[in-house]
Structure formats: structure tokens, C-alpha cells
Design a protein around this motif. Structure first.
Motif, PDB file in Angstrom:
ATOM      1  N   ILE A 105    -109.936 -46.958 105.401  1.00 37.28           N
ATOM      2  CA  ILE A 105    -110.232 -46.167 106.733  1.00 37.28           C
ATOM      3  C   ILE A 105    -111.436 -46.997 107.446  1.00 37.28           C
ATOM      4  CG2 ILE A 105    -111.345 -44.194 107.754  1.00 37.28           C
ATOM      5  CD1 ILE A 105    -109.540 -42.623 105.696  1.00 37.28           C
ATOM      6  N   GLU A 106    -112.414 -47.582 106.345  1.00 40.03           N
ATOM      7  CA  GLU A 106    -113.524 -48.422 107.027  1.00 40.03           C
ATOM      8  C   GLU A 106    -113.050 -49.715 107.285  1.00 40.03           C
ATOM      9  OE1 GLU A 106    -117.866 -49.890 105.734  1.00 40.03           O
ATOM     10  OE2 GLU A 106    -116.728 -48.593 104.225  1.00 40.03           O
ATOM     11  N   ARG A 107    -112.148 -50.183 106.625  1.00 44.71           N
ATOM     12  CA  ARG A 107    -111.644 -51.646 107.090  1.00 44.71           C
ATOM     13  C   ARG A 107    -111.037 -51.651 108.472  1.00 44.71           C
ATOM     14  NH1 ARG A 107    -109.832 -52.260 102.060  1.00 44.71           N
ATOM     15  NH2 ARG A 107    -107.770 -51.541 102.395  1.00 44.71           N
ATOM     16  N   HIS A 108    -110.449 -50.597 108.755  1.00 47.84           N
ATOM     17  CA  HIS A 108    -109.875 -50.429 109.949  1.00 47.84           C
ATOM     18  C   HIS A 108    -110.578 -49.701 111.160  1.00 47.84           C
ATOM     19  CE1 HIS A 108    -105.688 -51.917 109.098  1.00 47.84           C
ATOM     20  NE2 HIS A 108    -106.088 -51.566 107.818  1.00 47.84           N
ATOM     21  N   ALA A 109    -111.950 -49.627 110.723  1.00 45.62           N
ATOM     22  CA  ALA A 109    -112.940 -48.821 111.593  1.00 45.62           C
ATOM     23  C   ALA A 109    -112.370 -47.637 112.170  1.00 45.62           C
ATOM     24  CB  ALA A 109    -113.312 -49.794 112.796  1.00 45.62           C
ATOM     25  N   ILE A 110    -111.574 -46.747 111.309  1.00 46.65           N
ATOM     26  CA  ILE A 110    -111.017 -45.482 111.841  1.00 46.65           C
ATOM     27  C   ILE A 110    -111.960 -44.552 111.739  1.00 46.65           C
ATOM     28  CG2 ILE A 110    -109.343 -43.712 111.457  1.00 46.65           C
ATOM     29  CD1 ILE A 110    -108.160 -46.499 112.424  1.00 46.65           C
ATOM     30  N   VAL A 111    -112.359 -43.728 113.091  1.00 49.66           N
ATOM     31  CA  VAL A 111    -113.036 -42.385 113.256  1.00 49.66           C
ATOM     32  C   VAL A 111    -112.351 -41.356 112.506  1.00 49.66           C
ATOM     33  CG1 VAL A 111    -114.146 -40.909 114.709  1.00 49.66           C
ATOM     34  CG2 VAL A 111    -113.968 -43.297 115.227  1.00 49.66           C
ATOM     35  N   PRO A 112    -112.590 -40.755 111.339  1.00 47.08           N
ATOM     36  CA  PRO A 112    -111.921 -39.774 110.607  1.00 47.08           C
ATOM     37  C   PRO A 112    -111.869 -38.524 111.613  1.00 47.08           C
ATOM     38  CG  PRO A 112    -113.425 -40.734 109.226  1.00 47.08           C
ATOM     39  CD  PRO A 112    -113.582 -41.316 110.472  1.00 47.08           C
ATOM     40  N   HIS A 113    -110.938 -37.556 111.182  1.00 42.97           N
ATOM     41  CA  HIS A 113    -110.935 -36.348 111.946  1.00 42.97           C
ATOM     42  C   HIS A 113    -112.310 -35.656 111.770  1.00 42.97           C
ATOM     43  CE1 HIS A 113    -110.298 -32.117 112.267  1.00 42.97           C
ATOM     44  NE2 HIS A 113    -108.973 -32.263 112.638  1.00 42.97           N
ATOM     45  N   PRO A 114    -112.877 -34.820 112.745  1.00 39.93           N
ATOM     46  CA  PRO A 114    -114.041 -34.360 112.740  1.00 39.93           C
ATOM     47  C   PRO A 114    -114.551 -33.363 111.576  1.00 39.93           C
ATOM     48  CG  PRO A 114    -113.136 -34.041 114.932  1.00 39.93           C
ATOM     49  CD  PRO A 114    -111.934 -34.663 113.967  1.00 39.93           C
ATOM     50  N   ALA A 115    -113.560 -32.772 111.070  1.00 36.73           N
ATOM     51  CA  ALA A 115    -113.898 -32.049 109.788  1.00 36.73           C
ATOM     52  C   ALA A 115    -114.626 -32.770 108.741  1.00 36.73           C
ATOM     53  CB  ALA A 115    -112.516 -31.462 109.100  1.00 36.73           C
ATOM     54  N   TYR A 116    -114.366 -34.018 108.610  1.00 34.87           N
ATOM     55  CA  TYR A 116    -115.210 -34.788 107.384  1.00 34.87           C
ATOM     56  C   TYR A 116    -116.569 -35.129 107.938  1.00 34.87           C
ATOM     57  CZ  TYR A 116    -110.410 -35.691 105.778  1.00 34.87           C
ATOM     58  OH  TYR A 116    -109.253 -35.734 105.278  1.00 34.87           O
ATOM     59  N   TYR A 117    -116.798 -35.333 109.340  1.00 33.90           N
ATOM     60  CA  TYR A 117    -118.206 -35.346 109.677  1.00 33.90           C
ATOM     61  C   TYR A 117    -119.167 -34.262 109.767  1.00 33.90           C
ATOM     62  CZ  TYR A 117    -117.076 -40.249 111.338  1.00 33.90           C
ATOM     63  OH  TYR A 117    -116.863 -41.357 111.357  1.00 33.90           O
ATOM     64  N   LEU A 118    -118.434 -33.037 109.644  1.00 31.83           N
ATOM     65  CA  LEU A 118    -118.794 -31.756 109.777  1.00 31.83           C
ATOM     66  C   LEU A 118    -119.204 -31.354 108.185  1.00 31.83           C
ATOM     67  CD1 LEU A 118    -116.808 -29.985 112.317  1.00 31.83           C
ATOM     68  CD2 LEU A 118    -119.287 -30.517 112.639  1.00 31.83           C
ATOM     69  N   GLY A 119    -118.780 -31.941 107.078  1.00 29.09           N
ATOM     70  CA  GLY A 119    -119.052 -31.695 105.888  1.00 29.09           C
ATOM     71  C   GLY A 119    -117.926 -31.194 104.878  1.00 29.09           C
TER      72      GLY A 119
END
Length: 316
Positions: free
Chosen positions: A210-224
């Protein structure tokens, strides 16, 4: 695997990290995006339905992801979604509808089968009979949609799902490759196979691609959250319920209302109010501005979400 032998490749796409990794893996393997379809099963019913269990941002996120990569996404759903199935009383399970490539809507089911009653939440279990949400709202929905589209007859289809053995002892024993339940052969010639290409991947491998392709993950992951299941998932732990209550008290209040109406909690031994009281909400200040989806699928500066490598509560 020789992906060229298939007429189409379906990625069961939840919008979560593992299904995202599956799609990106296909691209890295050289699969032409024109041969890939994303399929998303809408938990709460038809497109645009008011969220009851699922993340409100998920449909928008999936649309943006498909548009970014210029691949089709087809939605399917059980009529009335989770709530109708949960409230079913002396009724048959509702029909299923799906989007066809030509923009029409197909519908099947709901006319046969036993009359029965649920009137309670699915319960935490490895058994799909007890944890009926996965079977009724995802697995059966896909099968009905494939079985009732003539475009799958006399052709070869590969279904990709993102289970990983690291998630549980049960999943570790899943086959990497098998016949899909929609395989018919015979007169219809419906050849459908099922692949789990990231079965032996670690979570680090998932986040790395996911980082290799610079993808912004679903907001759930940023929220915790560490996994993307329903917002008010039956597997949610105390911290997740406390966090859900802090973010969407209206959605959590409706779950509590049905707990009281049914006389059965969403967890076997604790009510949602008890879980909220015992839990500690995630620190949403660490969401790096991605706590609400802003429509962007890629980013110039990739940040590891605070939910990465965190809570692993989910289906076993």
C-alpha cells in the motif's frame, strides 16, 4: 499463477487493507486492469442507504478507488441489508440485487426457502450459521449475483479474496486455490475458481504494498481501527465501541436500542453500554487529517495509519 487464462478477475473489494493489497498485487503481477472487476457487497442495502452497521464513508471510498484506477466496481446487496435480515420474523430471507455492466439492476432470490425468524444480532463465532452476517450479506450475495448473470456462462472467472493466515488459526488452514461455489461446468460451462493470493502474507507485507503505491487507506485505519469490518462490528472490542460512540453516537444508540428490544446483547456476555464504559476512545488527533475521507486515493507523503499493527478483532 497464470492470470491470462481467465476471461475476468473479480476482486472482492471491501475497501480494507487486504482487498486493496490483492488488487495492487494483481497490478504488480502485470494483470491488465481492463480484465479486473471490483465487487463490493453493501451491508446496509441498496446504494445510498442510511448506514446502520457499516462505515458511512465506505461506499464513497470504494467509488473513488475504482475511479482512480479506471476499473469498474459493481455493487450487490441483500434487500433491506443487515437491519431487515436481523428483524426478519416468520419471513423468508430477502432477495438480492446487483449491478450489471450495462447499468441495469438484476434481482433474484427471496421467493423460496423456509419461513423463519432471527430477531437478534449475529453472534461472535467462527460458524457462519451463528455469525450469519457474513453468509447472508456477503458470501451468498456474491454467489447469487454470479449464478444469475449469463455473462459468466461458458467462460472462466477467477474470484480473489483477501484472507490471510496470520489473522487466525482457522484462516491459516484455508486453501490457497479451489473451485468457487459457483462453479457449474456442464451445460452452462460456468468455470469459477477462487484464489487467496495473500494467504501467507504478513501484515507488514500488506502495508508495504500500500505504501509502495502511495495509497491513502480507508479512514478507519487513520482513526485507530486495525481492520475494516463494520463500523459497529459484532467483533468490536471495548476501545472500538468507545471510539464508535465518540464518532457516531446516533449509530451506536440504535444498536443499544435493539439490544434492549431483543433482550440479547451484540456480544454474548456484555452490552454495548458496558463496552463503552470499559473502553478508551482512540486518539483521533493522530488521524493526520484522514479521519474523514477527502476523495483522494493517493498521497505524496505516505503516513502509517495509527491503526496499523493494532487491534486485530474480527472474524476468525
Amino acid at each position: 499463477m497464470n492470470y491470462e487464462t481467465y476471461d475476468r478477475i473479480i476482486v472482492a473489494f471491501s475497501g480494507g487493507k487486504d482487498s486493496t493489497a490483492c488488487f495492487l498485487h494483481l497490478l504488480e503481477e502485470g494483470v491488465d486492469p481492463e480484465r479486473i472487476e471490483l465487487w463490493h457487497h453493501l451491508i446496509d442495502g441498496e446504494p445510498g442507504s442510511v448506514p446502520f452497521m457499516d462505515w458511512p464513508e465506505t461506499e464513497e471510498y470504494c467509488n473513488a478507488f475504482a475511479n482512480h484506477f479506471n476499473v469498474p466496481i459493481y455493487y450487490s446487496w441483500r434487500h433491506g441489508g443487515f437491519k431487515r435480515e436481523m428483524l426478519r420474523e416468520n419471513e423468508r430471507t430477502a432477495p438480492v440485487s446487483w449491478q450489471n455492466p450495462d447499468g441495469t439492476i438484476g434481482t433474484a432470490g427471496g421467493k423460496r426457502g423456509p419461513m423463519s425468524t432471527r430477531r437478534k444480532f449475529p453472534q461472535v463465532s467462527a460458524s457462519l450459521r451463528t455469525r450469519w452476517c457474513s453468509a447472508a450479506l456477503k458470501i451468498d450475495v456474491m454467489s447469487i449475483a454470479i449464478n444469475n448473470q449469463e455473462r459468466f456462462n461458458n467462460s472462466r472467472t477467477l474470484v480473489i479474496t483477501g484472507e490471510r493466515g496470520e489473522e487466525s488459526a482457522n484462516r491459516k488452514n484455508y486453501p490457497r486455490f479451489e473451485r468457487h461455489r459457483c462453479w457449474s461446468g456442464g451445460k452452462k460451462g460456468r468455470i469459477v475458481l477462487h484464489s487467496r493470493p495473500i494467504l501467507d502474507w504478513s501484515e507488514k507485507m500488506v502495508w508495504d504494498i500500500i505504501e509502495r503505491h502511495a495509497i491513502v487507506p480507508h479512514p478507519a485505519y487513520y482513526l485507530g481501527w486495525g481492520r475494516l469490518s463494520c463500523f459497529t462490528c459484532i467483533f468490536g472490542n471495548a476501545d472500538q465501541w468507545a471510539s464508535a460512540h465518540a464518532l457516531r453516537p446516533d449509530m451506536v444508540a440504535e444498536i443499544i436500542k435493539y439490544e434492549r428490544e431483543f433482550g440479547t446483547t451484540i456480544k454474548r456476555n456484555k452490552s454495548v453500554p458496558t463496552l463503552i464504559e470499559e473502553g478508551t476512545p482512540y486518539d483521533f488527533r493522530q488521524s493526520a487529517g484522514y479521519g474523514r475521507f477527502n476523495g483522494k486515493i493517493t498521497t505524496g507523503v505516505w503516513l502509517t495509519p495509527q491503526g496499523a499493527y493494532g487491534d486485530k478483532t474480527g472474524p476468525s
